[in-house]
Scaffold this motif. Structure first.
Motif, mmCIF file in Angstrom:
data_model
loop_
_atom_site.group_PDB
_atom_site.id
_atom_site.type_symbol
_atom_site.label_atom_id
_atom_site.label_comp_id
_atom_site.label_asym_id
_atom_site.label_seq_id
_atom_site.Cartn_x
_atom_site.Cartn_y
_atom_site.Cartn_z
ATOM 1 N N THR A 3 -5.118 6.815 0.637
ATOM 2 C CA THR A 3 -4.410 6.657 -0.625
ATOM 3 C C THR A 3 -3.854 7.990 -1.120
ATOM 4 O O THR A 3 -4.365 9.065 -0.783
ATOM 5 C CB THR A 3 -5.348 6.091 -1.698
ATOM 6 O OG1 THR A 3 -6.486 6.962 -1.830
ATOM 7 C CG2 THR A 3 -5.840 4.703 -1.327
ATOM 8 N N THR A 48 -10.136 9.531 -2.828
ATOM 9 C CA THR A 48 -8.822 9.822 -2.245
ATOM 10 C C THR A 48 -8.828 11.210 -1.619
ATOM 11 O O THR A 48 -9.537 12.121 -2.072
ATOM 12 C CB THR A 48 -7.704 9.716 -3.295
ATOM 13 O OG1 THR A 48 -6.443 9.688 -2.626
ATOM 14 C CG2 THR A 48 -7.718 10.892 -4.257
ATOM 15 N N ILE A 70 1.677 -1.184 -7.373
ATOM 16 C CA ILE A 70 0.259 -1.402 -7.071
ATOM 17 C C ILE A 70 -0.546 -1.164 -8.344
ATOM 18 O O ILE A 70 -0.644 -0.036 -8.813
ATOM 19 C CB ILE A 70 -0.230 -0.451 -5.963
ATOM 20 C CG1 ILE A 70 0.657 -0.580 -4.724
ATOM 21 C CG2 ILE A 70 -1.690 -0.723 -5.617
ATOM 22 C CD1 ILE A 70 0.545 0.576 -3.775
ATOM 23 N N ALA A 78 -4.052 -3.563 -3.723
ATOM 24 C CA ALA A 78 -4.320 -2.547 -2.700
ATOM 25 C C ALA A 78 -4.853 -3.193 -1.422
ATOM 26 O O ALA A 78 -4.468 -2.822 -0.308
ATOM 27 C CB ALA A 78 -5.313 -1.526 -3.234
ATOM 28 N N LYS A 79 -5.729 -4.170 -1.576
ATOM 29 C CA LYS A 79 -6.277 -4.892 -0.420
ATOM 30 C C LYS A 79 -5.166 -5.606 0.340
ATOM 31 O O LYS A 79 -5.096 -5.544 1.581
ATOM 32 C CB LYS A 79 -7.323 -5.898 -0.895
ATOM 33 C CG LYS A 79 -7.849 -6.810 0.197
ATOM 34 C CD LYS A 79 -8.839 -7.823 -0.366
ATOM 35 C CE LYS A 79 -9.309 -8.796 0.715
ATOM 36 N NZ LYS A 79 -10.274 -9.790 0.172
ATOM 37 N N ILE A 82 -1.074 4.038 0.653
ATOM 38 C CA ILE A 82 -0.427 3.592 -0.578
ATOM 39 C C ILE A 82 -0.329 4.769 -1.539
ATOM 40 O O ILE A 82 -1.199 5.639 -1.565
ATOM 41 C CB ILE A 82 -1.184 2.422 -1.258
ATOM 42 C CG1 ILE A 82 -2.658 2.798 -1.513
ATOM 43 C CG2 ILE A 82 -1.068 1.149 -0.456
ATOM 44 C CD1 ILE A 82 -3.434 1.754 -2.321
ATOM 45 N N VAL A 133 -0.151 5.371 -5.543
ATOM 46 C CA VAL A 133 -0.401 4.661 -6.807
ATOM 47 C C VAL A 133 -0.225 5.644 -7.952
ATOM 48 O O VAL A 133 -0.862 6.704 -7.970
ATOM 49 C CB VAL A 133 -1.820 4.063 -6.831
ATOM 50 C CG1 VAL A 133 -1.986 3.145 -8.042
ATOM 51 C CG2 VAL A 133 -2.118 3.305 -5.542
ATOM 52 N N ILE A 175 -9.427 0.841 -6.534
ATOM 53 C CA ILE A 175 -8.201 0.754 -5.737
ATOM 54 C C ILE A 175 -8.378 1.486 -4.408
ATOM 55 O O ILE A 175 -8.027 0.966 -3.343
ATOM 56 C CB ILE A 175 -7.004 1.314 -6.531
ATOM 57 C CG1 ILE A 175 -6.601 0.311 -7.625
ATOM 58 C CG2 ILE A 175 -5.817 1.606 -5.615
ATOM 59 C CD1 ILE A 175 -5.479 0.780 -8.524
ATOM 60 N N PHE A 196 -8.525 -0.449 -0.709
ATOM 61 C CA PHE A 196 -7.597 -0.146 0.378
ATOM 62 C C PHE A 196 -8.345 0.306 1.629
ATOM 63 O O PHE A 196 -8.104 -0.201 2.733
ATOM 64 C CB PHE A 196 -6.599 0.930 -0.049
ATOM 65 C CG PHE A 196 -5.578 1.231 1.005
ATOM 66 C CD1 PHE A 196 -4.445 0.448 1.133
ATOM 67 C CD2 PHE A 196 -5.754 2.280 1.906
ATOM 68 C CE1 PHE A 196 -3.496 0.700 2.136
ATOM 69 C CE2 PHE A 196 -4.830 2.544 2.905
ATOM 70 C CZ PHE A 196 -3.699 1.747 3.010
#
Length: 588
Positions: free
Chosen positions: A47, A79, A251, A257-258, A268, A270, A284, A288
């Motif tokens: 992410t 992240t 998102i 996210a899934k 992703i 975000v 989130i 993911f």
């Protein structure tokens, strides 16, 4: 606020003025030497969480955020990458934010997100601590994009190239085919500032260093289409132009996210949702990461250096090959939307809507409707068009005998726990239904369905009666579902397919469309509500559509999909051959 149609031009014009007045520091002091080692950007699937104070579309988001506090929250969420917006006028960012975060986060890769229009901005980004730089293909020529990408590589930074159109893909192809051949032996003028980047720079001088972002938001008008990234992702896979592809924008939840992870995106990005509500970050990121797929092979498709004109059409996209080669990994619930994206973007007639013919009850009607994109089968005792398992199964068998390509089969339900609802679920599990349309379900019912049947593709059909229904559609889209069917005002399933949309609370708002858009009851479509629904996502529209009014409805609302039931019937459950023939003639 500026007109959204020229916001990009406005941002860039203002950026040029600011640089002319203040220099490339834009009011911030630029260090003479970089103070942190380079951290590889998007080294693995994951992410990118964004430090974002405001945006042109939403205004102030988190205007008083503390960048260090937010960055620490992001790090704790798991992240490995943080984006820092540095555009000062519309996003309220600065290079000060970038420097603060970069200095404090020695183990996190930092992306500078801005509207980069000068090559010198790359060097400034490096000195301020960035590990990657956003390059927006839409605003750069292909020569500029190559030059800026090469400058990133020269400094050991990752070019994060954002695409949003076929023209952007063509520019990316030019960069990818050219970057490998560039000679970086002679380093830049600022060699004194490169000591901490030398090892990265020496080992990463190739197009493989590029990370590609596909933005689901159109920066010209801020509209969101969460299926668009799939189309361009498939094209990049096909032309071997993207090992690391990041889904950007739209998102707002762990569920979304899934869903994107299951569609095989490398990462992703975000922004708004986590900047506004940092408590969402952990769920989130976790959602993911726990749903990412093993690396999917791009296959032996086409060399990116081949001289093909990608701008002529999307016919070169072989999403079917991508889907077939990866269906063992990608859940069926995600594969359905890959198929829909492929159908939408490969339409032979530009801007023509997809057609779903609903209420099919027999093989003769199914054969008449064979040229539709979807056939709807109603599994509900509330409808005289209710049809059972064996009849639906036999229809599919007969269609498969008659043609190589058949429409998608959609099961329409009003409740999931009834005998008929369970029949539809069984048909989906058995591969006969491609998806379920859940008519007027509550958000809780929808969540329960997806939790209990995670592999069954589903979308909601929601009535449009008043403003609260617009908010309801927002709630469903927030869960990551790319499309919602906007249906008519009456609660009964069949009346939903035989009346127009109307805001009963504000009848004076009903638009005065031509008479041919009226149903026999004289009910009008509420243009205001339909336009609001359309701004949330590409419009899927049902309610009172027939061969007499379809052209006016298409011209008025430009729906991506129209759903027709009683407007093509002789009587409930029996289609009219002439009406179906006329429908397809009008859509040619």
């Amino acid at each position: 606020m500026n007109n959204v149609n020229d916001i990009l031009a406005t941002i860039i014009a203002q950026k040029r003025q600011d640089i002319a007045k203040m220099g490339f520091g834009l009011g911030s002091e630029i260090p003479l030497k970089r103070v942190r080692n380079i951290v590889p950007f998007m080294r693995e699937k994951g992410t990118i969480l964004e430090i974002k104070r405001a945006s042109p579309s939403k205004g102030n988001i988190a205007i008083n955020l503390n960048p260090l506090t937010l960055a620490q929250t992001y790090r704790e969420s798991g992240t490995k990458n943080i984006s820092v917006l540095t555009e000062r006028n519309f996003f309220k960012g600065s290079l000060d934010d970038l420097q603060k975060v970069a200095k404090a986060m020695s183990d996190i890769a930092i992306l500078r997100k801005d509207f980069i229009i000068f090559r010198e901005e790359i060097r400034v980004s490096y000195l301020c601590g960035a590990d990657a730089v956003l390059l927006i293909a839409r605003i750069l020529s292909k020569e500029e994009l190559l030059s800026f990408s090469a400058e990133c590589v020269k400094f050991g930074l990752t070019p994060f190239i954002e695409i949003a159109s076929l023209e952007c893909v063509e520019k990316l192809r030019y960069v990818a085919s050219s970057l490998d051949s560039l000679d970086f032996a002679d380093s830049p003028d600022s060699a004194d500032s490169l000591d901490s980047a030398d090892s990265v720079r020496d080992s990463a001088i190739s197009s493989a260093q590029i990370v590609v972002g596909i933005n689901s938001r159109d920066l010209r008008n801020f509209s969101i289409d969460t299926l668009k990234p799939s189309v361009y992702r498939n094209l990049l896979y096909q032309y071997k132009m993207g090992e690391k592809i990041v889904f950007e924008s739209g998102i707002g939840s762990a569920e979304a996210a899934k869903f994107i992870a299951q569609r095989d995106f490398y990462g992703i990005l975000v922004g708004e949702s986590v900047a506004k509500n940092p408590d969402l970050a952990k769920s989130i990121v976790s959602s993911f990461l726990s749903n990412v797929l093993d690396s999917v092979e791009s296959g032996d498709f086409v060399d990116s250096k081949d001289s093909l004109d990608l701008l002529d059409s999307l016919d070169s996209i072989d999403s079917a090959k991508f889907i077939e080669s990866n269906k063992s990994q990608i859940p069926q619930s995600a594969l359905f939307w890959e198929k829909i994206a492929n159908i939408i973007y490969k339409r032979k007639i530009p801007n023509s809507p997809l057609i779903k013919i609903c209420g099919i009850t027999n093989i003769n009607d199914a054969l008449l409707a064979i040229n539709a994109d979807m056939l709807g089968f109603i599994c509900s005792l509330k409808s005289p068009r209710n049809i059972d398992y064996e009849a639906i199964k036999q229809i599919k068998i007969e269609l498969e005998k008659s043609t190589q390509k058949i429409p998608l089969f959609i099961g329409v339900i009003t409740e999931s726990n009834s005998k008929e609802g369970k029949t539809a679920i069984q048909l989906a599990n058995d591969g006969i239904f491609d998806a379920i349309q859940y008519h007027n379900c509550s958000l809780e019912e929808y969540k329960n369905f997806t939790a209990k049947h995670p592999n069954i593709p589903i979308y909601a059909a929601k009535s449009l009666k008043n403003e609260s229904d617009i908010e309801s559609i927002k709630d469903f889209l927030h869960l990551g579902n790319p499309r919602i069917l906007a249906d008519s005002i009456k609660p009964g399933l069949d009346s939903a397919n035989s009346t127009h949309l109307k805001d009963s609370a504000h009848p004076t708002d009903s638009t005065n469309l031509p008479d041919s858009t009226h149903s026999t009851s004289g009910i009008q479509i509420n243009k205001n509500l339909v336009e609001k629904a359309k701004r949330l996502a590409p419009l899927w529209l049902a309610g009172g559509i027939n061969v007499e009014n379809i052209e006016n409805i298409i011209n008025a609302f430009k729906p991506e999909l129209i759903d027709i039931c009683s407007g093509l019937e002789q009587r409930p459950g029996v289609k009219d051959r002439d009406k179906i023939k006329l429908l397809f003639e009008k859509l040619k």
